[in-house]
Motif scaffolding. Structure first.
Motif, PDB file in Angstrom:
ATOM      1  N   GLU A 558       0.844  -1.185   0.000  1.00 50.51           N
ATOM      2  CA  GLU A 558       0.000   0.000   0.000  1.00 50.51           C
ATOM      3  C   GLU A 558       0.886   1.243   0.000  1.00 50.51           C
ATOM      4  O   GLU A 558       1.953   1.253   0.599  1.00 50.51           O
ATOM      5  CB  GLU A 558      -0.895   0.033   1.245  1.00 50.51           C
ATOM      6  N   LYS A 559       0.417   2.289  -0.683  1.00 51.62           N
ATOM      7  CA  LYS A 559       1.133   3.560  -0.640  1.00 51.62           C
ATOM      8  C   LYS A 559       0.693   4.334   0.596  1.00 51.62           C
ATOM      9  O   LYS A 559      -0.500   4.426   0.897  1.00 51.62           O
ATOM     10  CB  LYS A 559       0.872   4.372  -1.905  1.00 51.62           C
ATOM     11  N   VAL A 560       1.682   4.891   1.296  1.00 55.76           N
ATOM     12  CA  VAL A 560       1.422   5.532   2.582  1.00 55.76           C
ATOM     13  C   VAL A 560       1.998   6.939   2.613  1.00 55.76           C
ATOM     14  O   VAL A 560       3.163   7.153   2.268  1.00 55.76           O
ATOM     15  CB  VAL A 560       2.046   4.711   3.731  1.00 55.76           C
ATOM     16  N   MET A 561       1.160   7.893   3.028  1.00 53.83           N
ATOM     17  CA  MET A 561       1.650   9.246   3.315  1.00 53.83           C
ATOM     18  C   MET A 561       1.750   9.402   4.820  1.00 53.83           C
ATOM     19  O   MET A 561       0.875   8.973   5.556  1.00 53.83           O
ATOM     20  CB  MET A 561       0.691  10.301   2.752  1.00 53.83           C
ATOM     21  N   MET A 562       2.860   9.977   5.285  1.00 54.61           N
ATOM     22  CA  MET A 562       3.031  10.258   6.714  1.00 54.61           C
ATOM     23  C   MET A 562       3.094  11.770   6.887  1.00 54.61           C
ATOM     24  O   MET A 562       3.811  12.452   6.165  1.00 54.61           O
ATOM     25  CB  MET A 562       4.326   9.614   7.226  1.00 54.61           C
ATOM     26  N   VAL A 563       2.323  12.296   7.850  1.00 51.14           N
ATOM     27  CA  VAL A 563       2.319  13.726   8.133  1.00 51.14           C
ATOM     28  C   VAL A 563       2.736  13.931   9.582  1.00 51.14           C
ATOM     29  O   VAL A 563       2.148  13.351  10.493  1.00 51.14           O
ATOM     30  CB  VAL A 563       0.924  14.348   7.909  1.00 51.14           C
ATOM     31  N   GLY A 564       3.777  14.740   9.797  1.00 55.92           N
ATOM     32  CA  GLY A 564       4.248  14.972  11.157  1.00 55.92           C
ATOM     33  C   GLY A 564       5.089  16.224  11.239  1.00 55.92           C
ATOM     34  O   GLY A 564       5.355  16.883  10.229  1.00 55.92           O
TER      35      GLY A 564
END
Length: 676
Positions: A558-564
């Motif tokens: 799965e393609k994953v975006m991480m925001v932090g």
């Protein structure tokens, strides 16, 4: 952050940057382009285009020799980054853009040397050279790469920024108990260090004496001050609060917490840099096709005609036709346009691959503190336990004690009092009690602001029902005691951003699943997730836990975006398919992300997704224009229609290339997003 936290950023260059010499700075590349252009201009005026004299061209005695000299300098100087990049790609057994460009300029140069020698030194017969094509290809490719590098520049080194979180010098106790100042590099495990109020904690350790509150949010993501006393562990990189403590060092260098986070970031960046861009794949196939068709046409013409010169010319024509003039500009021009649009909307795109990777994005993993919440303490509520003091009066007493403090809780309280337009009373004999709170005299009264542990020690009664609702939301509670009477509790917590709920709703509309990650406790996490409508969330996570969660999703393809926004998000930002940093976060997080939200507005992520969709559409269109003509031109150059008397004139092929380049440039400039 969840809390407050590193795409090597070597990988940030995308397709054609991967094979580039990464030691090449922006200024060097700009200089190389301009000097190459100076060398190319005389060649363009003095050398025919694939054997055809253009209206503006002229010659004079010795001009052929001048072209030879200039072209040789241009090939070895301007072509150096491409030749170096091709070497890297071939070593990795992954030929792509650099290899395709190198094949084109090398064939053009060395065949032109052969043609020059035959024309001027040996047979004096006229053999067409390709100096014009060599010059234009090198200059256009350098322009494309300069555009891309100019559009996307790494703001710094995340690992350097992380190392800077530790102080340069520390206070160490000798075996005789004498305090000495030494370099952080000289600190060893088992050393005893003295850490005073406001100091950065230099290393992982265990408290031997003293008590304090510690702000670990920059490192762990816990969005409140953590009380520490004898026997507790502390983390290097955190900030000491109000107390002075003596610690025994338990981790330095590679064994320290920050070092382990840095290792996670480095590994994630290294793995992620292997992402392959769309134009890389197109260039690879074009290289194989051109190589195969070129060699095949050489052998076929040699067998059919027995004319070595004719066969050789057909092969070279195929290679030259395949030179990616338009393909080399297809992506950089779109990237330059896209990053310009993004900047106007508060988005800094540092890794252009992020624009391509949004297709089929399945999950957005969101750090809580600073991403979905403001990341700073605000007053969540004030509960009065005594009828003797109203809210305004109580706040004036609180302000008297907190006005001189600079820790996050005090700042939150004072901002609240300022908003209420209240003037705090003045305190006398103000003292900070380590691990307890503040005490002072205000208007002749003995006033304390203390924690619950001290309230219990004083045997004061707390209304459990009134404090429970604040605890469920993850707030920090402080208690106000005036003349030994419990007067009030004040709750401080991290406020949810006003746009956060709309953002989660918009994410769901795009069939993307939001997942919240946080270093906060389960109760606080559940409260925020429920309010925002987030079904999946994970609490009490350390940096390695966050990265592990991302790995779990990536393992499902799965393609994953991480925001932090914090140090503890850094490994996750580096590991995720797309890392998005909040602009108000730490430099470490910003440096490890692919995209930075300058305005810290989560809705900008929706704007980025829209921009990425439009950008990818333009990329695909340009790749078809940039490489698509080869579908027809390469077979024609090879002589596939020779049986019916048609062989592609190289000049016509050059015109097709030029037309393709113009279309690519024009198409890139039509990129738009909603609202423009």
């Amino acid at each position: 952050m969840d809390g407050h936290e590193p795409h090597e950023h070597n990988h940030s260059g995308g397709h054609s940057m991967e094979g580039m010499d990464h030691s090449m700075h922006m200024g060097d590349f700009k200089k190389k382009f301009w000097l190459s252009l100076v060398l190319a201009i005389p060649i363009i005026f003095l050398s025919p285009m694939m054997g055809v004299d253009l209206p503006f061209q002229f010659t004079f005695i010795g001009s052929d020799w001048l072209v030879l000299v200039l072209a040789s300098i241009l090939f070895f100087y301007g072509g150096a980054p491409f030749l170096s990049g091709a070497k890297t790609e071939l070593k990795q057994k992954a030929p792509a853009m650099m290899t395709l460009i190198s094949m084109g300029i090398s064939v053009a140069y060395f065949y032109s040397l052969y043609a020059f020698a035959m024309n001027h030194l040996f047979t004096h017969e006229h053999i067409m050279d390709f100096f014009w094509e060599l010059a234009t290809l090198i200059v256009i490719m350098l322009l494309g790469h300069w555009l891309e590098m100019n559009a996307i520049m790494n703001a710094g080194d995340a690992l350097d920024k992380m190392a800077a979180l530790l102080p340069d010098t520390v206070k160490r106790l000798t075996t005789e108990g004498v305090e000495e100042e030494v370099s952080i590099n000289d600190v060893k495990e088992s050393d005893h260090l003295i850490i005073r109020s406001g100091d950065k904690i230099p290393a992982d350790g265990r408290i031997l004496s003293g008590a304090t509150s510690v702000d670990e949010s920059m490192v762990t993501g816990e969005s409140k001050m953590v009380m520490k006393q004898k026997g507790d562990t502390i983390i290097g990189g955190a900030i000491n609060g109000s107390g002075t403590i003596e610690i025994e060092v338990t981790g330095v260098g590679e064994s320290g917490y920050l070092s382990k986070v840095m290792q996670l970031v480095q590994q994630a960046q290294s793995d992620k840099s292997k992402l392959e861009s769309l134009s890389d794949r197109v260039a690879r196939w074009l290289f194989y096709i051109a190589l195969g068709v070129g060699i095949g046409s050489f052998l076929l013409w040699l067998v059919l005609t027995g004319d070595l010169s004719m066969a050789f010319e057909r092969m070279v024509t195929v290679f030259i036709i395949a030179c990616p003039h338009a393909l080399g500009l297809a992506i950089p021009l779109v990237i330059a346009r896209s990053t310009s649009i993004a900047a106007r909307h508060g988005l800094l795109i540092k890794n252009r691959n992020a624009l391509e990777q949004t297709e089929n994005l399945r999950y957005i993993l969101l750090d809580k503190t600073g991403t979905l919440t403001e990341g700073k303490f605000t007053v969540a509520g004030l509960e009065l336990f005594s009828g003797m003091y109203d809210e305004e009066e109580t706040l004036k007493y609180i302000g008297a004690l907190e006005s001189g403090a600079n820790h996050p809780l005090a700042l939150g309280v004072m901002n609240y009092i300022e908003e209420k337009q209240l003037e705090p009373y003045k305190a006398e004999n103000l003292q900070s009690l380590s691990g307890i709170g503040l005490i002072g005299e205000v208007n002749g009264k003995k006033v304390k602001i203390i924690n619950e542990k001290e309230v219990n020690r004083l045997s004061l009664t707390i209304d459990e029902m009134r404090k429970e609702k604040y605890l469920q939301q993850g707030n920090t509670l402080s208690y106000v005691v005036i003349d030994d009477q419990l007067v009030a509790l004040i709750a401080l917590g991290d406020k949810i951003k006003p746009q956060a709920k709309l953002f989660i709703s918009e994410v769901k509309k795009q069939d993307i699943i939001p997942v919240m990650l946080t270093g906060d406790n389960q109760t606080a996490a559940a409260s925020v997730a429920d309010y925002l409508g987030i079904d999946e969330f994970y609490s009490e996570l350390l940096p390695e836990n966050k990265e592990e969660k991302i790995k779990e999703y990536l393992a499902k393809n799965e393609k994953v975006m991480m925001v932090g926004d914090g140090i503890n998000d850094a490994p996750g930002l580096a590991r995720a398919t797309i890392g998005v940093a909040i602009g108000a976060g730490t430099d470490v997080a910003i440096d490890s992300a692919d995209v930075v939200l300058a305005d810290s507005d989560p809705m900008d992520i929706i704007r980025f997704l829209d921009l990425a969709k439009q950008t990818r559409r333009k990329m695909i269109q340009n790749l078809w224009w940039g490489a698509g003509y080869n579908i027809f031109a390469i077979p024609l150059a090879a002589g596939i229609l020779a049986p019916i008397g048609f062989i592609l004139n190289p000049a016509v092929g050059a015109v097709l290339m030029s037309l393709s380049t113009i279309i690519v440039a024009s198409n890139a400039m039509t990129l738009r997003i909603k609202g423009e």
